[in-house]
Design an enzyme around this catalytic site. Structure first.
Site, PDB file in Angstrom:
ATOM      1  N   ALA A  81       0.871  -1.178   0.000  1.00  0.00           N
ATOM      2  CA  ALA A  81       0.000   0.000   0.000  1.00  0.00           C
ATOM      3  C   ALA A  81       0.906   1.225   0.000  1.00  0.00           C
ATOM      4  CB  ALA A  81      -0.883  -0.017   1.243  1.00  0.00           C
ATOM      5  N   GLY A 125       0.705  -4.998   0.976  1.00  0.00           N
ATOM      6  CA  GLY A 125      -0.499  -5.091   0.151  1.00  0.00           C
ATOM      7  C   GLY A 125      -0.239  -5.711  -1.222  1.00  0.00           C
ATOM      8  N   GLU A 128      -0.344  -9.341  -0.588  1.00  0.00           N
ATOM      9  CA  GLU A 128      -1.751  -9.674  -0.295  1.00  0.00           C
ATOM     10  C   GLU A 128      -2.596  -9.674  -1.566  1.00  0.00           C
ATOM     11  OE1 GLU A 128      -1.667  -6.550   2.668  1.00  0.00           O
ATOM     12  OE2 GLU A 128      -2.342  -7.963   4.184  1.00  0.00           O
TER      13      GLU A 128
HETATM   14  N1  CAA Z   1       4.628   3.256  -0.643  1.00  0.00           N
HETATM   15  C1  CAA Z   1       5.001   4.426  -1.187  1.00  0.00           C
HETATM   16  N2  CAA Z   1       6.165   4.567  -1.855  1.00  0.00           N
HETATM   17  C2  CAA Z   1       6.967   3.495  -1.968  1.00  0.00           C
HETATM   18  C3  CAA Z   1       6.623   2.254  -1.430  1.00  0.00           C
HETATM   19  C4  CAA Z   1       5.384   2.147  -0.740  1.00  0.00           C
HETATM   20  N3  CAA Z   1       4.936   0.999  -0.231  1.00  0.00           N
HETATM   21  N4  CAA Z   1       7.608   1.368  -1.699  1.00  0.00           N
HETATM   22  C5  CAA Z   1       8.534   2.061  -2.401  1.00  0.00           C
HETATM   23  N5  CAA Z   1       8.151   3.326  -2.562  1.00  0.00           N
HETATM   24  C6  CAA Z   1       8.861   4.406  -3.247  1.00  0.00           C
HETATM   25  C7  CAA Z   1      10.045   4.917  -2.425  1.00  0.00           C
HETATM   26  O1  CAA Z   1       9.606   5.844  -1.463  1.00  0.00           O
HETATM   27  C8  CAA Z   1      10.882   5.517  -3.505  1.00  0.00           C
HETATM   28  O2  CAA Z   1      10.359   6.774  -3.853  1.00  0.00           O
HETATM   29  P1  CAA Z   1      11.325   8.067  -3.973  1.00  0.00           P
HETATM   30  O3  CAA Z   1      12.227   7.742  -5.141  1.00  0.00           O
HETATM   31  O4  CAA Z   1      10.378   9.192  -4.244  1.00  0.00           O
HETATM   32  O5  CAA Z   1      12.080   8.169  -2.713  1.00  0.00           O
HETATM   33  C9  CAA Z   1      10.686   4.595  -4.696  1.00  0.00           C
HETATM   34  O6  CAA Z   1       9.455   3.905  -4.438  1.00  0.00           O
HETATM   35  C10 CAA Z   1      11.783   3.554  -4.850  1.00  0.00           C
HETATM   36  O7  CAA Z   1      11.908   2.896  -3.610  1.00  0.00           O
HETATM   37  P2  CAA Z   1      13.324   2.674  -2.866  1.00  0.00           P
HETATM   38  O8  CAA Z   1      14.231   3.809  -3.190  1.00  0.00           O
HETATM   39  O9  CAA Z   1      13.041   2.417  -1.440  1.00  0.00           O
HETATM   40  O10 CAA Z   1      13.816   1.359  -3.645  1.00  0.00           O
HETATM   41  P3  CAA Z   1      14.814   0.237  -3.092  1.00  0.00           P
HETATM   42  O11 CAA Z   1      15.122  -0.619  -4.251  1.00  0.00           O
HETATM   43  O12 CAA Z   1      15.944   0.862  -2.337  1.00  0.00           O
HETATM   44  O13 CAA Z   1      13.952  -0.582  -2.011  1.00  0.00           O
HETATM   45  C11 CAA Z   1      11.976  -1.753  -1.227  1.00  0.00           C
HETATM   46  C12 CAA Z   1      12.868  -1.337  -2.441  1.00  0.00           C
HETATM   47  C13 CAA Z   1      12.777  -2.736  -0.344  1.00  0.00           C
HETATM   48  C14 CAA Z   1      10.754  -2.418  -1.794  1.00  0.00           C
HETATM   49  C15 CAA Z   1      11.621  -0.493  -0.411  1.00  0.00           C
HETATM   50  O14 CAA Z   1      11.111   0.508  -1.300  1.00  0.00           O
HETATM   51  C16 CAA Z   1      10.579  -0.739   0.648  1.00  0.00           C
HETATM   52  O15 CAA Z   1      10.898  -1.269   1.691  1.00  0.00           O
HETATM   53  N6  CAA Z   1       9.327  -0.319   0.378  1.00  0.00           N
HETATM   54  C17 CAA Z   1       8.242  -0.420   1.363  1.00  0.00           C
HETATM   55  C18 CAA Z   1       7.738  -1.848   1.508  1.00  0.00           C
HETATM   56  C19 CAA Z   1       6.658  -1.901   2.555  1.00  0.00           C
HETATM   57  O16 CAA Z   1       6.851  -1.589   3.703  1.00  0.00           O
HETATM   58  N7  CAA Z   1       5.462  -2.332   2.142  1.00  0.00           N
HETATM   59  C20 CAA Z   1       4.305  -2.463   3.021  1.00  0.00           C
HETATM   60  C21 CAA Z   1       3.462  -1.219   2.947  1.00  0.00           C
HETATM   61  S1  CAA Z   1       2.178  -1.186   4.161  1.00  0.00           S
HETATM   62  C22 CAA Z   1       0.921  -2.156   3.520  1.00  0.00           C
HETATM   63  O17 CAA Z   1       1.022  -2.675   2.425  1.00  0.00           O
HETATM   64  C23 CAA Z   1      -0.296  -2.298   4.384  1.00  0.00           C
HETATM   65  C24 CAA Z   1      -1.204  -3.395   3.964  1.00  0.00           C
HETATM   66  O18 CAA Z   1      -1.142  -4.518   4.433  1.00  0.00           O
HETATM   67  C25 CAA Z   1      -2.250  -3.143   2.983  1.00  0.00           C
END
Ligand code: CAA
Length: 274
Positions: A81, A125, A128
């Site tokens: 998400a 998400g 999921e």
């Molecule tokens: N939401 C919003 N933006 C996100 C995102 C997310 N879930 N995941 C990645 N992005 C964005 C980053 O903020 C970044 O944007 P900017 O360039 O503007 O900074 C861009 O995508 C690229 O991401 P990274 O620079 O972080 O890329 P990376 O290769 O270094 O890392 C990753 C990749 C490990 C997937 C890392 O992005 C990450 O950990 N993302 C979040 C994963 C996460 O926590 N997901 C769960 C979300 S909560 C949820 O989903 C609730 C539910 O159950 C419904």
């Protein structure tokens, strides 16, 4: 099958899609929905999920479509998400808008089979959403996880339930409590994904699989989906009872006569979906 050989229909709502791409491969009755927010690793924001709902609605009611593929980019199926959209929300907002419900669960309502073709990250998400599909084909670079614990929340779109049913309590606890990622090989070993293919083959393999299903008798396909999904919601005796009734119902279809006659005649069946 070459991709260029496939006919792609423009859809009525096609112009309105900014966060997904909808392709209808009408010559093989398959639709491909691609998440398209590359800069955010396909994070699922409200706009994307709304468009996904439209596309699924469209495909589910389109007589020319018999199987649907949900996919993302090489780097990410979906990284969860959208955290940036979610961060400032408070309890009453998420509760009152029933956040992560409308359109998120539309995929579970599809009568047509939906295959998740996953490469790269399928997190939170994203994982999921993949689990809400009927089955997952993963590329070798796929990574699955429920990292919500790292954000001070818990999975909110069925992760604790569907992951547990897919891979068992011990691994689901491990994944959700540590937030670690699982690679494609572990996901296949654990029963989370149906098969793993090289990244370069993912789209082709998913389309081939969808095409195989799309060529079957539609009533049989719908009944199999209904029966297997019932296995998660009912007792064994009730599930087998439903299966038996649906099995009996197959004998009311022309496709049953055709399927069995074709076997006897040593030819390919020509199903009419009736
Ligand atoms: N939401 C919003 N933006 C996100 C995102 C997310 N879930 N995941 C990645 N992005 C964005 C980053 O903020 C970044 O944007 P900017 O360039 O503007 O900074 C861009 O995508 C690229 O991401 P990274 O620079 O972080 O890329 P990376 O290769 O270094 O890392 C990753 C990749 C490990 C997937 C890392 O992005 C990450 O950990 N993302 C979040 C994963 C996460 O926590 N997901 C769960 C979300 S909560 C949820 O989903 C609730 C539910 O159950 C419904």
């Amino acid at each position: 099958m070459s991709q260029t050989a496939l006919k792609i229909d423009a859809t009525k709502r096609g112009d309105a899609y900014n966060n997904i791409i909808l392709e209808k491969l009408t010559d093989i009755n398959v639709a491909v929905i691609t998440f398209n927010r590359p800069a955010a690793l396909n994070a699922l924001n409200a706009a994307l999920v709304t468009e996904l709902g439209w596309a699924l609605e469209d495909c589910d009611s389109d007589d020319k479509i018999d199987a649907i593929i949900l996919t993302g980019s090489e780097k990410a199926f979906a990284a969860g998400a959208d955290i940036k959209e979610m961060q400032a929300k408070n309890f009453s907002t998420v509760y009152l808008e029933d956040y992560i419900t409308k359109d998120w669960e539309r995929v579970t309502k599809c009568r047509k089979p939906v295959i998740a073709a996953v490469s790269g990250f399928a997190l939170g998400g994203g994982c999921e959403m993949a689990m809400m599909c009927d089955f997952i084909i993963a590329a070798e670079n796929a990574k699955f996880g429920q990292p919500e614990i790292n954000l001070g929340i818990i999975p909110g779109s069925g992760g604790t339930q569907r992951l547990t049913r897919a891979i068992g309590k011990s691994k689901a606890m491990d994944m959700c409590l540590t937030g670690r990622m699982m690679d494609a090989a572990e996901a296949e070993r654990s029963g989370l994904v149906a098969r793993v293919v090289p990244l370069a083959e993912l789209r082709k393999e998913a389309i081939k699989t969808a095409q195989t299903i799309a060529a079957k008798s539609r009533p049989s396909v719908y009944m199999i989906k209904e029966a297997i999904n019932k296995a998660f919601e009912t007792s064994l005796a009730e599930g087998v009872h439903l299966e038996r009734r649906l099995f009996h119902a197959c004998f009311a279809t022309d496709d049953q006569k055709e399927g069995m006659q074709a076997f006897i005649d040593k030819r390919k069946p020509e199903f009419k979906n009736q």
